[in-house]
Motif scaffolding. Structure first.
Motif, PDB file in Angstrom:
ATOM      1  N   ASN A 151       0.814  -1.208   0.000  1.00 44.58           N
ATOM      2  CA  ASN A 151       0.000   0.000   0.000  1.00 44.58           C
ATOM      3  C   ASN A 151       0.846   1.256   0.000  1.00 44.58           C
ATOM      4  O   ASN A 151       0.446   2.265  -0.574  1.00 44.58           O
ATOM      5  N   VAL A 152       1.990   1.189   0.592  1.00 44.16           N
ATOM      6  CA  VAL A 152       2.841   2.377   0.671  1.00 44.16           C
ATOM      7  C   VAL A 152       3.564   2.597  -0.631  1.00 44.16           C
ATOM      8  O   VAL A 152       3.684   3.706  -1.121  1.00 44.16           O
TER       9      VAL A 152
ATOM     10  N   VAL B  93       5.840  10.833  -5.631  1.00 49.01           N
ATOM     11  CA  VAL B  93       5.038  10.988  -4.408  1.00 49.01           C
ATOM     12  C   VAL B  93       3.687  11.617  -4.708  1.00 49.01           C
ATOM     13  O   VAL B  93       2.648  11.014  -4.443  1.00 49.01           O
TER      14      VAL B  93
ATOM     15  N   ARG C 284       0.484   9.211  -5.486  1.00 48.10           N
ATOM     16  CA  ARG C 284      -0.185   8.993  -4.205  1.00 48.10           C
ATOM     17  C   ARG C 284      -1.216  10.054  -3.870  1.00 48.10           C
ATOM     18  O   ARG C 284      -1.956   9.889  -2.886  1.00 48.10           O
TER      19      ARG C 284
END
Lengths: 826, 231
Positions: A685-686, B54, B58
């Motif tokens: 998930n990370v 990032v 995300r």
């Protein structure tokens, strides 16, 4: 003190509440009246009779007055005050009487009547009153006084019926009248043998001069009376009122009756007396005791002074010269009174003239006698006796209230024979100081002002002031020529030795400080400057020596390190001693199963790439060669992913690992310790994708791996102890039995060693030394560590030598420095 | 002639190496140029990495499906990091910098918790336990360590740990003469701990020197290899 009242006259103590002294019957003023509180701003001052203020007089003045009273001889003209007068009320002083202080002494008893002299009684025809007891006072010392309570036997607030008669009129009364302290009264009384019953006279002004006793009349007064008798027959134009004088009334008095014009409006008339009764006039006229001065004056009626002769040539006989030149002041008609003749004025006793200001009488030049205006209706009847002829008299402009002291007959004569200089100057055209005319805005033109007023006006400093003889009495004193007081004589200087200047004195702005003060200030400035000034370098030699030493060391290191690298020598043997952590690391590597997934974390800086690649290359070379693992690269710094790519494509290029197939680069793991913990708990998930944005956890390198503990091993390549600690701490729980191998730089190995000692890290490869050792277990592959080993060894050797030599050098210097200090102590 | 990327990279590497090594003579403009270049390139690379590795994968990438999903749960899931990132970006403006307090407070709080927990579990307890186990003969035997070695090692380690910690104890009492001094046992332990600390710092210094020396050797080798390409 408050319970008694001390008599201002005889110093007798009287109880509070006493109105008169029990000894001398002097009226006693209340304590609060005399020593009352001060007046505050805005308050209306309370009226005080001057007689009440005697207690507050200075002691020296009181003593003088008492002495004067005590020196009165029995022959003084002071009339005794019978006891009957005490019970009689006294006339109240006029409210606006300027000469209230001139009242004759009276008793303090409010019920007592005011004493009326005999001569006045004869004039007014009223019943005389007994004179009050009063302390005698010599005539010669008599002066016009204000507030001499002791001389005034009565000072009452309540109005009295009978005001006190003037002293000079006291002699005109009958002897039966109560004598006052007026000296003239005595001779007036004695002169009037056939006294009429006393008539109460209501003088509005109280003569401060005490009425003399009949027997105490001065000689001059008697002489005057005699002269008056002689000239009585020669007198012409005596008015009807003259017949009212008593038989013994002096001639001058008769003459005065025709000349004097009493007007209530005139403030200069101290004797604003009511017209005496015809009987009193006769008594006054019949007075035989004429003073000498009056006789002389009557004799000299024709001998007018020169200055008056000229002025009076065109004037009538009774018009004073000084009065003739003055502009007649418009006055209301006075039906009853007639103007006085100038002869009468010249024959006025000196004491009477002394009561008046000089300027008021003698400044006024003689004027032509004008038709006497109608006398006022309310003029005193008793003064009609003094009126000679209407045409011979002229109403004076200003009847003085006071005159100069009369000393002697000679002085009286000199007053009229010698014209004073100031008057002569005033009479001369252009004489004296010519004051600058006032601006046009002034109310009075200069010509309208009397000369004595003009002389007092300040001189205009913008004009040149001629220093001319100053008619003022102070002409001998220096003349002030500057400032607001220019033109005046006798101006006191500002201070002894004062020399006023037109310009203000200029003062130097230079600071006057002593040498000591300047020295202190300089020291203070140095202290303050030292606070902000930087410390200077003591010697430059030390700085130069450090640079040279640095260059020398750098040169040595460069040369001795570069030579083995360049020559690729292998003089120095490979390290033999294998540390425990390195042995365990070798064991871990050898225990990794084939084709297992390995997680490799690249957490080092690019500057340490050379060392760490040299250390890690043998390990991965052996792994890739023997175990063919699936590598998964990850990094907690942004550059780590690129370093991973460099590492796999550089020393390990020969193994031909492909991204996405044999290895996977997950890229940057953000969040620091939080990211590591999160990755440890849920890696999929990370980090769901790799650096190519491809799904990572479905690719071949991560096949069957969903958790951290599913990796065969975790290899951490780092140059930072903190990064190692973070990985160790955060993966402690989730990693469980997964070994962790740390390939660290030589600088961080001491910090990571405790973790190995505690069993948290399974093995450590420390820098080039660990790589060199591992290469020995990898058949010398790739050989990078061995290539650097000679240079590394020489460099370490040089460092050892430099540290040793430097320590010895510092020791020698320290010993050398201590020896002088010990010698100094000895 | 085609210039290979390796040649270019090699040349740049050689050039910047020389520029950095010029610091030997002191601070000079060449060194400054090299430093500025490194800082600039690093900053750019970092920014690109943060954005592409990032923010995009995300934050942005999950946003579109969450909005299109019409699910409040997903909206909430994506709204929290979105707002948090916006609040952090608000620090750029002085007026809106106050909004960043919320995100920073969350990050600081969570980070502190993780750090403290990790330190406690990952460092403090294990280290204390390890210090105690040094005197355990069974563990020592499992490691093939003799008893004497265990005792000796344990003693030394224990002494080092205690004395090092005593060195950093600054509690003192005032004496009658006004001076401040620690208790005598503390003073003795601190003096011994000063020795262990000194030895540790020396070891660290040696490791730093070794690492730097290795980096120098690697650079010199790279230069020589580049020069050798042209020879």
């Amino acid at each position: 003190m408050a319970d008694i009242l001390q008599c201002p006259n005889c110093k007798t103590e009287n109880p509070i509440g006493s109105k008169v002294c029990k000894n001398c019957q002097t009226p006693l003023a209340p304590a609060n009246k005399i020593t009352g509180g001060f007046i505050k701003p805005g308050q209306t001052p309370t009226k005080k009779h001057t007689a009440d203020l005697e207690p507050i007089l200075p002691q020296w003045l009181r003593d003088a007055r008492n002495a004067a009273r005590g020196s009165d001889s029995p022959n003084s003209m002071e009339l005794p005050q019978p006891q009957e007068e005490k019970d009689k009320p006294s006339a109240p002083p006029p409210a606006e009487d300027l000469l209230s202080g001139l009242q004759s002494s009276q008793t303090a008893d409010e019920e007592e009547e005011e004493y009326i002299p005999d001569w006045l009684v004869n004039l007014t025809g009223k019943s005389p009153t007994t004179p009050h007891e009063a302390s005698s006072e010599p005539i010669t010392n008599r002066r016009v006084e204000m507030g001499n309570t002791a001389d005034f036997p009565h000072i009452k607030e309540e109005p009295t019926e009978e005001p006190e008669t003037p002293s000079w009129l006291a002699g005109l009364q009958s002897p039966a009248t109560e004598p006052e302290k007026d000296e003239l009264t005595e001779w007036f009384r004695s002169a009037s043998e056939a006294e009429q019953p006393h008539h109460t006279v209501e003088p509005k002004i109280e003569n401060p001069v005490s009425t003399p006793q009949p027997d105490e009349s001065p000689d001059w007064l008697r002489q005057m009376a005699m002269d008056a008798e002689q000239t009585e027959d020669a007198q012409t134009g005596i008015s009807q009122a003259e017949s009212e004088f008593p038989a013994d009334a002096p001639d001058w008095l008769r003459n005065l009756g025709s000349a004097i014009e009493v007007t209530p409006s005139s403030g200069l008339n101290p004797f604003n007396l009511t017209e005496p009764a015809p009987a009193e006039s006769e008594a006054l006229a019949s007075s035989t005791e004429t003073p000498e001065w009056l006789k002389n004056e009557s004799q000299k009626q024709d001998t007018t002074p020169k200055w008056l002769q000229d002025e009076g040539a065109s004037s009538e006989a009774g018009t004073p010269a000084w009065l003739a030149n003055e502009t007649p002041v418009q006055r209301p008609p006075e039906p009853d009174s007639q103007p006085l003749s100038d002869d009468i004025f010249t024959e006025l006793p000196g004491w009477l003239k002394a009561a008046a200001p000089e300027s008021s009488i003698f400044n006024q030049p003689a004027k032509e006698p004008e038709a006497s205006p109608e006398p006022q209706q309310d003029s005193q009847d008793w003064l009609k006796a003094f009126q000679l002829t209407p045409e011979a008299t002229q109403e004076p402009e200003n009847i003085p209230a006071f005159s100069t002291d009369f000393h002697s007959d000679e002085n009286v004569n000199s007053l009229f024979t010698e014209m004073p200089d100031w008057l002569s100057n005033a009479m001369e055209p252009g004489s004296g100081i010519s004051p600058s005319t006032s601006p046009a805005e002034d109310a009075l033109a200069p010509s309208d002002l009397p000369s004595w007023v003009q002389a007092m006006r300040p001189v205009d400093t913008s004009k040149v002031v001629e220093e001319k003889p100053n008619p003022t009495p102070n002409k001998d004193l220096p003349l002030e020529s500057r400032g607001a007081l220019a033109g005046l004589h006798g101006v006191l200087p500002a201070m002894p030795g004062f020399t006023p200047t037109s310009k203000p004195k200029s003062y130097s702005i230079k600071l006057n400080a002593s040498k000591e003060q300047m020295a202190h200030a300089e020291i203070l400035e140095q202290v303050l400057a030292a606070e902000t000034s930087p410390d200077s370098i003591e010697t430059l030699s030390t700085y130069k020596a450090s640079r040279a030493l640095r260059w020398f060391v750098a040169f040595i290191v460069f040369v001795f390190v570069a030579i083995p690298v360049f020559l690729r020598t292998q003089i120095f043997s490979a390290p033999v001693g294998v540390p425990n952590e390195t042995r365990d690391a070798i064991s871990v590597v050898q225990a990794i199963p084939e084709s297992s997934a390995l997680l490799v974390a690249f957490d080092y800086e690019p500057s340490r790439a050379g060392e760490l690649e040299a250390s890690a290359a043998p390990v991965f070379d052996q792994l890739l060669l023997l175990k063919h693992p699936r590598l998964t690269f990850i990094s907690t710094n942004e550059i780590g992913s690129s370093l991973a790519e460099r590492f796999i494509s550089g020393p390990l290029a020969g193994h031909n690992y492909q991204s996405g197939a044999t290895y996977l680069n997950l890229g940057y793991l953000s969040g620091g310790q939080l990211g590591i913990r999160a990755f440890a708990q849920n890696p999929a998930n990370v980090a769901p994708v790799d650096i190519n944005s491809q799904s990572a956890w479905t690719s071949a390198p991560l096949q069957g791996v969903t958790a951290l503990n599913q990796f065969a091993a975790v290899i951490l390549i780092t140059d930072n102890a903190d990064s190692a600690r973070a990985w160790i701490e955060q993966t402690e729980i989730t990693r469980k039995d997964t070994p962790i191998l740390v390939i660290s730089s030589a600088q961080s190995t001491p910090m990571i060693q405790p973790y190995y000692a505690s069993g948290q890290v399974d093995g450590i490869l420390s820098g080039l030394y660990g790589g060199a050792i591992f290469e020995q277990y990898n058949a010398g592959r790739p050989g990078t560590a061995r290539m650097y080993w000679d240079a590394y060894s020489i460099g370490m050797f040089i460092a050892v030598l430099l540290v040793l030599f430097g320590g010895l050098w510092n020791l020698a210097l320290g010993l050398r420095d201590r020896q002088p200090a010990g010698k100094r102590k000895n | 002639m085609a210039i290979s990327p390796d040649l270019i990279s090699g040349a740049l590497s050689f050039l910047f190496t020389i520029l950095i090594l010029s610091y030997v003579i002191g601070d000079n403009p060449l060194f400054r140029v090299a430093v500025y270049m490194f800082v600039g390139v690093t900053s750019g690379y970092v920014a690109s990495v943060v954005i592409w590795q990032v923010l995009v994968p995300r934050l942005i990438t999950p946003l579109i499906p969450a909005v299109l999903s019409n699910s409040p749960m997903q909206w909430g899931m994506i709204a929290a990091p979105l707002l948090g990132s916006i609040f952090v970006f608000a620090k750029i403006s002085q007026r809106l910098s106050g909004l960043a307090r919320f995100s920073m407070a969350y990050l600081v709080g969570v980070g502190a918790a993780v750090t403290v927990a990790g330190a406690l579990i990952g460092t403090l307890i294990p280290q204390v336990q390890a210090t105690i186990e040094f005197f355990d003969p069974q563990i020592a035997a499992a490691r093939n360590i003799t008893t004497a070695e265990v005792i000796g090692n344990g003693a030394v380690i224990l002494l080092g740990v205690v004395t090092s910690l005593a060195y950093f104890h600054f509690g003192a009492r005032s004496k009658p003469d006004g001076s401040m001094r620690r208790l005598p046992p503390i003073e003795i332990l601190a003096w011994i701990g000063r020795i262990f600390i000194g030895i540790t710092l020396g070891a660290v210094f040696a490791g730093v020197y070794a690492a730097a020396l290795t980096a120098l050797i690697e650079r010199l080798s790279s230069l020589i290899n580049f020069i050798g390409l042209f020879s």
